[in-house]
Every structure is written in C-alpha cells, then in structure tokens.
Write a protein that holds these residues in place. Structure first.
Motif, PDB file in Angstrom:
ATOM      1  N   ILE A  63       0.868  -1.169   0.000  1.00  0.00           N
ATOM      2  CA  ILE A  63       0.000   0.000   0.000  1.00  0.00           C
ATOM      3  C   ILE A  63       0.911   1.227   0.000  1.00  0.00           C
ATOM      4  O   ILE A  63       1.692   1.418   0.919  1.00  0.00           O
ATOM      5  N   VAL A  64       0.792   2.010  -1.058  1.00  0.00           N
ATOM      6  CA  VAL A  64       1.639   3.190  -1.206  1.00  0.00           C
ATOM      7  C   VAL A  64       0.780   4.433  -1.061  1.00  0.00           C
ATOM      8  O   VAL A  64      -0.199   4.610  -1.800  1.00  0.00           O
ATOM      9  N   HIS A  65       1.143   5.294  -0.101  1.00  0.00           N
ATOM     10  CA  HIS A  65       0.410   6.541   0.130  1.00  0.00           C
ATOM     11  C   HIS A  65       0.989   7.646  -0.748  1.00  0.00           C
ATOM     12  O   HIS A  65       2.206   7.760  -0.905  1.00  0.00           O
ATOM     13  N   PHE A  66       0.093   8.459  -1.293  1.00  0.00           N
ATOM     14  CA  PHE A  66       0.522   9.614  -2.078  1.00  0.00           C
ATOM     15  C   PHE A  66       0.774  10.776  -1.125  1.00  0.00           C
ATOM     16  O   PHE A  66      -0.030  11.038  -0.232  1.00  0.00           O
ATOM     17  N   ILE A  67       1.866  11.461  -1.316  1.00  0.00           N
ATOM     18  CA  ILE A  67       2.216  12.603  -0.476  1.00  0.00           C
ATOM     19  C   ILE A  67       2.483  13.789  -1.392  1.00  0.00           C
ATOM     20  O   ILE A  67       3.292  13.704  -2.312  1.00  0.00           O
ATOM     21  N   GLY A  68       1.788  14.884  -1.130  1.00  0.00           N
ATOM     22  CA  GLY A  68       1.994  16.094  -1.939  1.00  0.00           C
ATOM     23  C   GLY A  68       3.186  16.879  -1.441  1.00  0.00           C
ATOM     24  O   GLY A  68       3.667  16.686  -0.327  1.00  0.00           O
ATOM     25  N   GLY A  69       3.669  17.727  -2.264  1.00  0.00           N
ATOM     26  CA  GLY A  69       4.796  18.541  -1.858  1.00  0.00           C
ATOM     27  C   GLY A  69       5.363  19.275  -3.060  1.00  0.00           C
ATOM     28  O   GLY A  69       4.866  19.164  -4.170  1.00  0.00           O
ATOM     29  N   GLY A  70       6.417  19.982  -2.821  1.00  0.00           N
ATOM     30  CA  GLY A  70       6.952  20.733  -3.931  1.00  0.00           C
ATOM     31  C   GLY A  70       8.433  20.899  -3.862  1.00  0.00           C
ATOM     32  O   GLY A  70       9.176  20.323  -3.179  1.00  0.00           O
TER      33      GLY A  70
END
Length: 70
Positions: A63-70
């Motif tokens: 299970i891979v979680h999406f993480i936002g960022g820049g």
C-alpha cells in the motif's frame, strides 16, 4: 468459526479471515482508498475491482500513500 489466512502487508505478516475482500481489508485498516495505490502480488490493482478481489494465503499487498509537496 472463520478460517484464518496469512498475508503480508507492506512486508509485515498479518493474519486475517479467509475470503476477505481487498476493499474490506482497506476499510478495516482505515486506509483512504483515494490516497493510495494498491499492489497485489506485484500487480497494480484497479480501484474499481477492489470489491471483487478475495485475498488468499500468502498474498502480498503493498500500500503506497501519495504525499503532496513541492
């Protein structure tokens, strides 16, 4: 009494009820389906099919979680 099976989730051994659907497992783990990608035995799973796939002994789930960022 329900039969139990062994599966691996992100590399850790888990014991769950036999004939558990992937969608039920994610709900039990409180994992938001919209924010993850699911891999079952090295194959990406279409989220539309999560309610149709039953887990079997020795299945491996990542299970891979999406993480936002820049």
């Amino acid at each position: 009494m329900k039969k139990k099976i062994k599966i691996k989730i992100n590399g850790k051994l888990n014991i769950i009820d036999d004939k558990t659907k992937v969608s039920v497992l994610l709900k039990d783990l409180k994992i938001p389906i919209r924010k993850v990608a699911i891999e079952l035995n090295r194959q990406i799973v279409d989220k539309k099919k999560l309610n149709k796939i039953f887990l079997k002994t020795n299945d491996r789930i990542e299970i891979v979680h999406f993480i936002g960022g820049g």
